[in-house]
Motif scaffolding. Structure first.
Motif, short mmCIF file in Angstrom:
data_model
loop_
_atom_site.label_atom_id
_atom_site.label_comp_id
_atom_site.label_asym_id
_atom_site.label_seq_id
_atom_site.Cartn_x
_atom_site.Cartn_y
_atom_site.Cartn_z
N ARG A 31 -71.10 7.40 19.25
CA ARG A 31 -71.00 6.79 20.58
C ARG A 31 -72.25 5.94 20.79
O ARG A 31 -73.34 6.29 20.35
N LEU A 32 -72.05 4.84 21.48
CA LEU A 32 -73.14 3.91 21.76
C LEU A 32 -73.10 3.57 23.24
O LEU A 32 -72.04 3.30 23.79
N ARG A 76 -76.03 -4.36 35.89
CA ARG A 76 -75.12 -3.76 36.86
C ARG A 76 -73.99 -2.94 36.24
O ARG A 76 -73.06 -2.55 36.91
N GLN A 77 -74.10 -2.68 34.93
CA GLN A 77 -73.06 -1.90 34.27
C GLN A 77 -73.58 -1.30 32.98
O GLN A 77 -74.62 -1.68 32.46
N LEU A 78 -72.81 -0.34 32.49
CA LEU A 78 -73.11 0.33 31.24
C LEU A 78 -71.83 0.29 30.41
O LEU A 78 -70.77 0.68 30.88
N SER A 79 -71.93 -0.21 29.18
CA SER A 79 -70.77 -0.22 28.28
C SER A 79 -70.88 0.97 27.34
O SER A 79 -71.93 1.21 26.75
N LEU A 80 -69.79 1.71 27.22
CA LEU A 80 -69.71 2.84 26.30
C LEU A 80 -68.82 2.45 25.14
O LEU A 80 -67.71 1.96 25.36
N TRP A 81 -69.29 2.67 23.92
CA TRP A 81 -68.59 2.25 22.71
C TRP A 81 -68.32 3.44 21.79
O TRP A 81 -69.16 4.34 21.69
N ALA A 82 -67.19 3.41 21.11
CA ALA A 82 -66.90 4.35 20.03
C ALA A 82 -67.22 3.63 18.73
O ALA A 82 -66.76 2.50 18.51
N VAL A 83 -68.02 4.26 17.90
CA VAL A 83 -68.44 3.66 16.63
C VAL A 83 -68.04 4.63 15.54
O VAL A 83 -68.50 5.76 15.50
N GLY A 84 -67.14 4.19 14.69
CA GLY A 84 -66.64 5.08 13.64
C GLY A 84 -66.34 4.33 12.37
O GLY A 84 -66.94 3.29 12.10
N PRO A 85 -65.35 4.81 11.61
CA PRO A 85 -65.04 4.18 10.34
C PRO A 85 -64.41 2.79 10.48
O PRO A 85 -64.45 1.99 9.57
N ARG A 86 -63.82 2.51 11.63
CA ARG A 86 -63.21 1.20 11.85
C ARG A 86 -64.12 0.35 12.72
O ARG A 86 -65.21 0.74 13.07
N ARG A 87 -63.63 -0.77 13.13
CA ARG A 87 -64.39 -1.68 14.00
C ARG A 87 -64.71 -0.98 15.32
O ARG A 87 -63.87 -0.28 15.88
N THR A 138 -65.12 -0.02 19.15
CA THR A 138 -64.29 -0.34 20.31
C THR A 138 -65.00 0.08 21.58
O THR A 138 -65.64 1.13 21.63
N ARG A 139 -64.85 -0.75 22.59
CA ARG A 139 -65.45 -0.42 23.88
C ARG A 139 -64.52 0.55 24.59
O ARG A 139 -63.34 0.28 24.79
N LEU A 140 -65.06 1.70 24.97
CA LEU A 140 -64.28 2.73 25.64
C LEU A 140 -64.21 2.52 27.14
O LEU A 140 -63.18 2.77 27.76
#
Length: 180
Positions: free
Chosen positions: A70-71, A77-88, A90-92
């Motif tokens: 997770r990133l 004014r915002q926080l982006s949460l990302w899933a970082v894994g074996p694929r590209r 993605t923003r959660l």
């Protein structure tokens, strides 16, 4: 005679760097720049184009959680949460919150603490709820000045360095980080 060291990989990106973070396994790197962008790339694929994390300010440090899957990428004014894994990657989710500092809770992959110019320290559960990825706001604390950095000492003590020259220690009870 010293051994000559060669870089494992070299990545070129536009702009002056501001912050750099690597996932625990070293597979992913994220860099913020003074040009208000945040780039994420795979370290072992030198020819791959980086992913630009949209909606970022590029002025605050992004951070991977303990597993590196997770990133969190802060902006004004915002926080982006990302899933970082074996694929590209993605923003959660995009969380509408002011963020100038953040820290993942050690030993708990889903708890994130944020602080912002609104003088508030917030906890977030960022994992999967009900089969859907997202975030849930947990308790908040108010400071006298904005926090410039956050650091966890174990799982139940969070330190906030304030712009006014104070360090505030917050006791985090285990009940505060569980959602009903």
């Amino acid at each position: 005679m010293p051994t000559r060291r060669e870089p494992v990989a070299i990545h070129v990106y536009g702009g002056a760097p501001d912050d750099l973070a690597l996932s625990v396994d070293g597979r992913w790197a994220v860099c913020s720049t003074h040009q208000r962008s945040t780039l994420l790339w795979e370290t072992h694929r030198t020819a791959a184009q980086p992913v630009e994390c949209e909606g970022t300010s590029g002025r605050h440090a992004p951070a991977f959680n303990g597993s590196g899957h997770r990133l969190a990428v802060p902006a004004e004014r915002q926080l982006s949460l990302w899933a970082v894994g074996p694929r590209r990657p993605t923003r959660l989710a995009v969380v509408p919150v002011c963020v100038s500092a953040l820290a993942w809770r050690p030993g708990d992959e889903d708890i994130l603490a944020t602080a912002g110019s609104d003088h508030t320290v917030r906890l977030w559960r960022t994992g999967t709820q009900g089969g859907r990825s997202g975030y849930t706001s947990l308790p908040a604390w108010h400071l006298t000045t904005p926090a410039t950095s956050l650091a966890w000492a174990g799982r139940q003590l969070l330190a906030a360095a304030e712009r006014g020259g104070r360090v505030t220690l917050l006791g985090i009870s285990p009940e505060a980080t569980h959602t009903p």
